[in-house]
Design a protein around this motif. Structure first.
Motif, short mmCIF file in Angstrom:
data_model
loop_
_atom_site.label_atom_id
_atom_site.label_comp_id
_atom_site.label_asym_id
_atom_site.label_seq_id
_atom_site.Cartn_x
_atom_site.Cartn_y
_atom_site.Cartn_z
N CYS A 1 0.83 -1.21 0.00
CA CYS A 1 0.00 0.00 0.00
C CYS A 1 0.86 1.26 0.00
CB CYS A 1 -0.91 0.02 1.22
SG CYS A 1 -2.21 -1.20 1.20
N VAL B 1 2.61 1.88 -3.35
CA VAL B 1 1.69 2.34 -4.39
C VAL B 1 1.39 3.83 -4.23
CG1 VAL B 1 -0.69 2.18 -5.23
CG2 VAL B 1 0.63 0.10 -4.80
N LEU C 1 -4.59 -3.25 -2.44
CA LEU C 1 -5.08 -2.14 -3.26
C LEU C 1 -6.50 -1.71 -2.89
CD1 LEU C 1 -3.76 -3.10 -6.82
CD2 LEU C 1 -2.81 -1.45 -5.20
N THR D 1 -7.38 1.64 -0.55
CA THR D 1 -8.56 2.42 -0.93
C THR D 1 -9.44 2.72 0.27
OG1 THR D 1 -8.56 1.39 -3.12
CG2 THR D 1 -10.58 2.47 -2.43
#
Length: 315
Positions: A47, A50, A228, A233
């Motif tokens: 995470c 990213v 992800l 999110t």
């Protein structure tokens, strides 16, 4: 920094509830032979990596010693929650962990009263109790008829639920002090990074890193999905809503997540609804509607307070 609107924050949390509902079953798909601490550390690290390019693009990298300490504490709470979830799933079902998570909004309200006291807190107690009662009726069951979850699984996940309940109120408190001005991207990146570091260092000492050799292609796929969608999110949506909606109201969307889990069992797995489950679904609906109304009533005063303090939450 642009502030997230009231309606946009609630729509985002509706998506959050759906992603959380899916995450319980997705987490259970990862091989139980792999150390849960290693799994969680890799998930949080993925995470953070990213989000790194976006963090650099936004220029939200300035950090003080107090800011680092704040992120470290929040990262530890994340580590406790996710580590406890994976460990509990070794001994109980995804349904039971989902049931226990319904207690988190009520615990969040308690921590919110301590860390960010507000006279409007009492308006949310009854709606949350109604929704919580409905959620418990929906999914309180063991792996088989009449079977309760193991005491060990309950104890482990209870620690994680306490950590998650503290996360949102403490985030709001820190964002008004040592983390003032930090946006959702920065909050998510630094908290995830510290959480990953704590877990991976522990894994190095415990020897859990050796189970990395057991990772299959399927496990890696589920880890990427969880990183992800079920982690990155959802926590971006969470931090996007904190400050616009009260922490206890934000996390109360887990009740809708519980309802989504039950609807999946009814519609997709074709399980026949029980009378108590139907009654529970109605309670969740009524409780969340009342919570939404009370949240809207409190919006003008809350946004005035935000303007006065200079605190904003947004993209």
């Amino acid at each position: 920094m642009k502030r997230t609107g009231f309606a946009a924050a609630h729509v985002g949390m509706l998506l959050w509830a759906l992603l959380i509902a899916v995450s319980f079953s997705a987490a259970a798909q990862v091989s139980q032979a792999i150390d849960p601490i290693l799994l969680t550390g890799l998930r949080l690290l993925c995470c953070a990596l990213v989000f790194l390019p976006l963090l650099l693009f936004k220029g939200d990298t300035a950090m003080t010693a107090r800011g680092l300490l704040g992120h470290a504490v929040l990262g530890m709470l994340l580590a406790l929650y996710f580590g406890s979830l994976f460990e509990a799933l070794r001994y109980t079902s995804a349904v039971n962990t989902g049931t226990m998570f319904t207690l988190v909004p009520l615990l969040t309200l308690l921590f919110e009263a301590i860390l960010t006291p507000d006279s409007r807190l009492k308006q949310r107690v009854l709606p949350m109790l109604v929704a919580a009662a409905g959620a418990v009726l929906l999914v309180l069951k063991g792996a088989g008829p009449g079977e309760l979850p193991s005491l060990y699984a309950v104890s482990v996940y209870a620690v994680g639920c306490l950590a998650m309940a503290l996360y949102s109120p403490l985030s709001q408190r820190l964002k008004a002090n040592s983390l003032k001005g930090r946006g959702p991207v920065g909050m998510t990146f630094w908290n995830m990074l510290f959480g990953a570091l704590f877990l991976l260092v522990f894994c190095g000492f415990s020897g859990g890193w050796r189970s990395a050799l057991l990772l299959s292609g399927s496990d890696i796929w589920w880890l990427i999905y969880l990183a992800l969608f079920a982690t990155l999110t959802t926590f971006w949506l969470l931090h996007r809503a904190i400050g616009v909606i009260a922490p206890s109201s934000v996390i109360s969307y887990i009740y809708l997540s519980t309802l989504f889990i039950t609807l999946f069992h009814w519609l997709w797995l074709r399980q026949s609804p029980r009378a108590l489950e139907i009654f529970g679904a109605l309670l969740v609906g009524v409780g969340m509607l009342a919570l939404l109304i009370s949240s809207r009533d409190a919006m003008p005063a809350q946004q005035s307070a935000l303007k006065a303090s200079g605190h904003v939450s947004g993209d």
